[in-house]
Design a protein around this motif. Structure first.
Motif, PDB file in Angstrom:
ATOM      1  N   ILE A  89       0.838  -1.204   0.000  1.00  0.00           N
ATOM      2  CA  ILE A  89       0.000   0.000   0.000  1.00  0.00           C
ATOM      3  C   ILE A  89       0.873   1.254   0.000  1.00  0.00           C
ATOM      4  CG2 ILE A  89      -1.705   1.316   1.312  1.00  0.00           C
ATOM      5  CD1 ILE A  89      -2.803  -1.400   2.317  1.00  0.00           C
ATOM      6  N   LEU A  93       1.176   4.290  -2.874  1.00  0.00           N
ATOM      7  CA  LEU A  93       0.780   5.659  -2.513  1.00  0.00           C
ATOM      8  C   LEU A  93       1.977   6.581  -2.293  1.00  0.00           C
ATOM      9  CD1 LEU A  93      -2.136   4.852  -0.025  1.00  0.00           C
ATOM     10  CD2 LEU A  93      -2.294   5.494  -2.448  1.00  0.00           C
ATOM     11  N   ILE A 228      -5.903   1.543  -2.191  1.00  0.00           N
ATOM     12  CA  ILE A 228      -4.980   2.334  -3.001  1.00  0.00           C
ATOM     13  C   ILE A 228      -5.755   3.236  -3.964  1.00  0.00           C
ATOM     14  CG2 ILE A 228      -3.232   2.191  -4.824  1.00  0.00           C
ATOM     15  CD1 ILE A 228      -2.294  -0.444  -3.443  1.00  0.00           C
TER      16      ILE A 228
END
Length: 334
Positions: A89, A93, A228
């Motif tokens: 994740i 990001l 996400i």
């Protein structure tokens, strides 16, 4: 310029503006020289992985007490799964993977033997709620390295504390670990429950399966990718409401069907009894505590010291100490 300084500069070029940068840490509990090769969060991850409390996770219960089989999760395998989900994740990001990795490695260090049964027993014995996230912070701050602690950064420490409970970590990376923990345990506990014969995939309510998927990998993939994508679309770390609601429903289903299931929890009363008897024994015989815990009696008191000692035990070691203290040694036949 050292390698660490170059890595810190790269973070400003590669990470998102709202990512936590190693160079902007609020620091450690007490001063420490910087490493020339590793950033502060990389050092924190290494300190945790090389700690004794981390190694003990391999012999601590996740859900099933003393399961028969090599493929059931332990706190160690759970921790590694949380780390992988959190890093995936964070990478997508453009958040700080090193911070998330360190927090994931440390988040369950305070878990007692026998899982939440041990936690409940220590709550009874201490007369105050025992929370494993608070104990995890205590482990890294005070108990590791013979009382010196690991001297971790503020951001890692608060992510460990805030992985569950009312406190929400200040960093996005800590919040990712908090969600990754839930994603990991809900799904791998389903996997273990199926292995134990408590559940089948067909038992998962259809309305949940239609949203999250009908397999272990599908559910994790849905939750991770949705978090996400929704975060990228909204600018807020979150899942779409429908997906978040399905995960909450799945968690409620697991509490109803697994976490309170007599097959999974059938031995908990015995586990609690072991914990209580060990606590009572050491309270009456504090001189029998390990030598490295004796000095702690002077500044933390007997109850807190015994709690720290027992909380740090593995399932196997707690059973061993119980047998050593309370089970008569068989007569030796010559």
């Amino acid at each position: 310029m050292t390698i660490r300084e170059r890595l810190e500069q790269q973070e400003y070029m590669l990470l998102a503006p709202n990512a936590q940068k190693a160079a902007e840490t609020k620091g450690r509990l007490y001063p420490a020289e910087e490493n020339e090769v590793r950033t502060c969060y990389q050092r924190d991850a290494d300190r945790i992985v090389h700690s004794k409390s981390f190694r003990r996770l391999m012999h601590k219960t996740q859900v099933f007490l003393s399961p028969e089989g090599d493929h059931y999760r332990t706190r160690m395998t759970h921790t590694l799964e949380v780390s992988r989900i959190a890093r995936t994740i964070c990478r997508a990001l453009r958040l700080n993977e090193d911070l998330a990795e360190a927090a994931a490695y440390g988040h369950d260090l305070g878990h007692t033997p026998f899982g939440h049964a041990g936690e409940a027993a220590l709550t009874d014995m201490m007369g105050t709620p025992f929370h494993h996230n608070e104990q995890s912070l205590r482990v890294v701050d005070k108990l590791e390295r013979d009382g010196d602690g690991l001297n971790l950064t503020y951001e890692v420490r608060m992510a460990i504390l805030g992985h569950t409970g009312p406190r929400i970590p200040e960093t996005l990376e800590g919040q990712v670990v908090r969600t990754s923990d839930r994603i990991a345990y809900i799904n791998h506990d389903i996997d273990d429950a199926i292995r134990a014969g408590i559940l089948s995939e067909n038992d998962i309510p259809r309305e949940i399966a239609e949203v999250l998927g009908s397999s272990h990998s599908a559910r994790i993939n849905t939750l991770v990718e949705n978090m996400i994508a929704n975060t990228q679309n909204t600018g807020v770390l979150s899942m779409q409401p429908e997906v978040a609601a399905a995960m909450d429903s799945l968690r409620a289903f697991m509490f109803e069907r697994v976490y309170t299931n007599p097959v999974a929890k059938g031995e908990e009363s015995k586990a609690k009894d072991i914990m209580r008897k060990l606590f009572d024994y050491y309270y009456t015989h504090p001189d029998k505590l390990p030598e490295d815990f004796i000095p702690q009696l002077d500044f933390d008191g007997i109850s807190r010291t015994i709690c720290d000692y027992i909380a740090g035990m593995t399932d196997k070691y707690a059973i061993y100490k119980y047998s050593e203290i309370f089970i008569p040694t068989a007569w030796q036949v010559r």
